[in-house]
Design an enzyme around this catalytic site. Structure first.
Site, PDB file in Angstrom:
ATOM      1  N   ASN A 194      29.427   2.808   6.201  1.00  0.00           N
ATOM      2  CA  ASN A 194      29.266   3.179   4.893  1.00  0.00           C
ATOM      3  C   ASN A 194      29.801   1.945   3.877  1.00  0.00           C
ATOM      4  O   ASN A 194      29.108   2.089   2.900  1.00  0.00           O
ATOM      5  CB  ASN A 194      30.966   3.910   4.542  1.00  0.00           C
ATOM      6  CG  ASN A 194      31.697   3.041   5.631  1.00  0.00           C
ATOM      7  OD1 ASN A 194      31.549   2.243   5.790  1.00  0.00           O
ATOM      8  ND2 ASN A 194      32.972   3.532   4.890  1.00  0.00           N
ATOM      9  N   CYS A 246      36.860   4.658   4.073  1.00  0.00           N
ATOM     10  CA  CYS A 246      37.996   5.234   5.091  1.00  0.00           C
ATOM     11  C   CYS A 246      39.225   5.655   4.385  1.00  0.00           C
ATOM     12  O   CYS A 246      40.306   6.292   4.201  1.00  0.00           O
ATOM     13  CB  CYS A 246      38.222   4.352   5.987  1.00  0.00           C
ATOM     14  SG  CYS A 246      38.314   2.611   5.132  1.00  0.00           S
ATOM     15  N   GLU A 303      44.218  -7.151   8.386  1.00  0.00           N
ATOM     16  CA  GLU A 303      43.788  -8.278   8.337  1.00  0.00           C
ATOM     17  C   GLU A 303      43.592  -8.348   6.917  1.00  0.00           C
ATOM     18  O   GLU A 303      43.818  -7.194   6.426  1.00  0.00           O
ATOM     19  CB  GLU A 303      42.235  -7.967   8.831  1.00  0.00           C
ATOM     20  CG  GLU A 303      41.979  -7.545  10.097  1.00  0.00           C
ATOM     21  CD  GLU A 303      40.178  -7.663  11.021  1.00  0.00           C
ATOM     22  OE1 GLU A 303      39.621  -8.281  10.419  1.00  0.00           O
ATOM     23  OE2 GLU A 303      40.152  -7.386  11.781  1.00  0.00           O
ATOM     24  N   GLU A 348      41.113  -0.642  12.202  1.00  0.00           N
ATOM     25  CA  GLU A 348      40.499  -0.068  11.430  1.00  0.00           C
ATOM     26  C   GLU A 348      39.641   1.183  11.253  1.00  0.00           C
ATOM     27  O   GLU A 348      38.774   0.988  11.251  1.00  0.00           O
ATOM     28  CB  GLU A 348      40.528  -0.515   9.694  1.00  0.00           C
ATOM     29  CG  GLU A 348      40.751  -0.089   8.427  1.00  0.00           C
ATOM     30  CD  GLU A 348      39.442   0.383   7.804  1.00  0.00           C
ATOM     31  OE1 GLU A 348      39.480   1.759   7.608  1.00  0.00           O
ATOM     32  OE2 GLU A 348      38.627  -0.184   7.219  1.00  0.00           O
TER      33      GLU A 348
END
Length: 491
Positions: A160, A293, A472, A259
Site C-alpha cells: 500500500n 492501515c 517503531e 504493524e
C-alpha cells in the site's frame, strides 16, 4: 533466455543485481489497466541463502562497527540522492500501485528522504543509559548499557505504501549498524530495487542491503522468516500474515516488530466544526483508496449532527475523481489488484445482507476507457449497520466506511473500543478537554484529535491487539534494531 525488450525486476544480493531465471518468475501488473508492467524474478531457497550470507559477511567485514556518525552521514547522502532521482521513484511507485501522481509525490516519495534524515539525526544524537550503584562498605559500581546491532534483519513491507514503509524500516536498521534482507510485496517490487541503486551509489558496503522478490507462504517471505541466519523480523501487513510469521519465528524466539491491520474508528462530536470534520473524514476514509492501515472504516457520529455528517461526507465522496494517475485532477486510484477488489466487493454483499443503506458508491465505476480493465471500485459509505455486523468487525482495506450514531461520550468510547484491533483513532471536537479525555481512552497505538495522519517521526508508532506488537519510530526504533549489553564495573 530473456530478451532485451523485457523489463525485469531482479533480486539484489551482495551488491549486484542477479540475472533472472525466466522459469521462476511472475508478472508485475498495472492495477489501473491490468497491463503487464514487467516480470519479477522470484527468489528460491538458494537465493535467500545467498542474501542472508551476504548480509552476515557485511556485518563481519566491519559495517556493524562503523561509527554511528559515519552511518548517519551515509543515510543523509541517500536522502539527497533519492531527491535527485525523485521522479524515477514517483514513476516506479505509480507503475506498481496506480496511485495518483499528486499522492505519490507529496506522500509516498517525499517521506523516503525524510525517513532517512530523521533516523540519521536520531541515531547520531542517541545517548546510553548509565547508573551509579551504591554498594556495601561505601563502594560503588557503574552500570552502563552498550547497544549493539541486532544483526541480520528481515524487512518485509506491504504494497500500500511500499517506499514509505520500506525506508521507515531500512533507515533505522542501517543507522543502528544492521544488515538487511528486504522482501517487498510481490505487487509492488520496483522501488526496493531503485533504493538498492541509490544505496550503491552513495557507497553503502556490499551486502548491507539485499532484496529478494517473491510471495509469502512457500516462497521468499517464508524462506526468509524461517531462515536460521535471520536475527529479527520487522513486518507490516495483514494480521493473518503476521500470525503466520510469528508461528514461523517462534521456534528460534526471534524478536519481531509487527504493524498489522486496523479497523480504525473516528468519533465525531456535535460541537465540532463541520467543515473541518468533513475534510478530515474525507482524507481518513478515502486516502490511497482506503488502502492505508490507518484509514477510518468506522465513523461514530453524535446523533444531533448525524444527518449533516452523512450528507456532507456522501457529497464529498461523489466529488472524488477516479482516473489516470498522471492526470493532476485525479484524486483516487484503483485497488491494488482484481483479487483485492473481489475481497472488498464481498463486503459490499455482506453489508447489503445486513441491511445497510448505501449513501455513496456501492459498486464498480464505469470509466469508459482502457481503465475499465483495472481494479477500480467506487468510494462507498453505509448507514444502518451495527457493531455486530461483519463489515464493522473485519478489516476491509478499501475506500469504505460505515456511519453509526451515538448519544453520549461513554457510548462513543465503548463503540470505538469494541474491536479486536487497536491501531488508530481520530476524535473530532471543539472541546479540547473532551478531546484529551476521549483520545486517551482509545485502546490504540495512536489517537488523533482534530487531525489524521499527522506524524511525528520521533514518537512511538504501532498497534495493540490484532494491530501488532512493539513500537517503531524515534528511540523505539533504536531499541528494536539493537540489543543492549549492560556492563557493570565495580569502582
Amino acid at each position: 533466455m530473456t530478451t532485451s525488450t523485457e523489463r525485469w525486476i531482479r533480486n539484489y544480493v551482495d551488491g549486484e543485481f542477479i540475472d533472472p531465471d525466466p522459469q521462476r518468475s511472475f508478472d508485475n501488473l498495472d492495477p489501473t489497466t491490468g497491463a503487464l508492467v514487467g516480470r519479477v524474478h522470484e527468489a528460491d531457497s538458494p537465493m535467500v541463502d545467498r542474501a542472508v550470507a551476504a548480509a552476515r559477511r557485511a556485518l563481519h567485514r566491519g559495517w556493524a562497527d562503523t561509527p554511528v556518525r559515519e552511518r548517519a552521514e551515509l543515510l543523509r547522502r541517500a536522502a539527497n540522492r533519492i531527491e535527485e532521482r525523485f521522479e524515477e521513484f514517483v514513476a516506479a511507485e505509480i507503475a506498481d500501485t496506480g496511485k495518483p501522481i499528486t499522492q505519490a509525490r507529496e506522500l509516498d516519495v517525499a517521506r523516503a528522504p525524510a525517513n532517512f534524515r530523521a533516523f540519521a539525526d536520531i541515531a547520531a544524537a542517541a545517548g546510553q543509559e548509565s547508573f551509579l550503584t551504591d554498594l556495601a562498605g561505601g563502594r560503588q559500581a557503574l552500570n552502563y548499557a552498550v547497544r549493539k546491532p541486532l544483526g541480520v534483519v528481515a524487512v518485509i513491507v506491504p504494497w500500500n505504501l511500499p517506499l514509505l514503509l520500506l525506508t521507515w524500516k531500512v533507515a533505522p536498521a542501517l543507522a543502528c549498524g544492521n544488515a538487511v534482507v528486504v522482501k517487498p510485496s510481490e505487487e509492488t517490487p520496483s522501488t526496493a530495487n531503485l533504493l538498492a541503486e541509490v544505496l550503491q551509489e552513495v557507497g553503502l558496503p556490499q551486502g548491507v542491503y539485499n532484496v529478494v522478490h517473491g510471495f509469502g507462504a512457500g516462497s521468499a517471505g517464508e524462506l526468509l522468516t524461517a531462515h536460521p541466519g535471520i536475527d529479527g523480523v520487522t513486518f507490516t501487513g495483514s494480521s493473518a500474515t503476521g500470525t503466520h510469521v510469528m508461528r514461523t519465528v517462534a521456534p528460534r524466539v526471534k524478536p519481531v516488530s509487527f504493524e498489522l491491520g486496523g479497523k480504525n474508528a473516528a468519533v465525531v462530536f456535535d460541537d465540532v466544526d463541520l467543515e473541518e470534520a468533513l475534510t478530515g473524514l474525507t482524507r481518513s476514509v478515502f486516502t490511497n483508496t482506503g488502502q492505508v492501515c490507518l484509514c477510518t472504516e468506522r465513523v461514530y457520529v453524535q446523533r444531533g449532527i448525524f444527518d449533516d455528517i452523512a450528507e456532507g461526507l456522501a457529497e464529498r465522496a461523489a466529488r472524488l475523481r477516479l482516473g489516470a494517475p498522471l492526470d493532476p485532477a485525479t484524486t483516487t486510484g484503483p485497488l491494488i489488484s482484481q483479487a483485492h477488489r473481489d475481497k472488498v466487493l464481498g463486503y459490499f454483499e455482506l453489508a447489503e445482507q445486513a441491511g445497510a443503506e448505501v449513501i455513496a458508491g456501492g459498486g464498480i465505476p464505469e470509466l469508459g476507457t482502457a481503465l475499465n480493465a483495472g481494479s477500480w471500485i467506487e468510494p462507498t459509505l453505509w448507514t444502518g449497520l451495527t457493531n455486530a455486523d461483519r463489515p464493522i468487525r473485519e478489516e476491509i482495506f478499501g475506500p469504505v466506511a460505515a456511519l453509526i450514531p451515538f448519544d453520549t461520550d461513554d457510548e462513543a468510547i465503548a463503540l470505538a473500543n469494541d474491536t479486536e484491533y487497536g491501531l488508530a483513532a481520530a476524535v473530532w471536537t471543539n472541546d479540547l478537554r473532551r478531546g484529551h479525555r476521549v483520545a486517551q481512552q482509545m485502546r490504540v497505538g495512536i489517537s488523533w484529535v482534530n487531525t489524521w495522519f499527522t506524524r511525528e517521526l520521533r514518537s512511538p508508532f504501532g498497534g495493540a491487539g490484532l494491530s501488532g506488537i512493539g513500537r517503531e519510530g524515534g528511540e523505539s526504533s533504536l531499541h528494536f534494531y539493537t540489543e543492549p549489553t549492560n556492563v557493570c564495573v565495580q569502582l
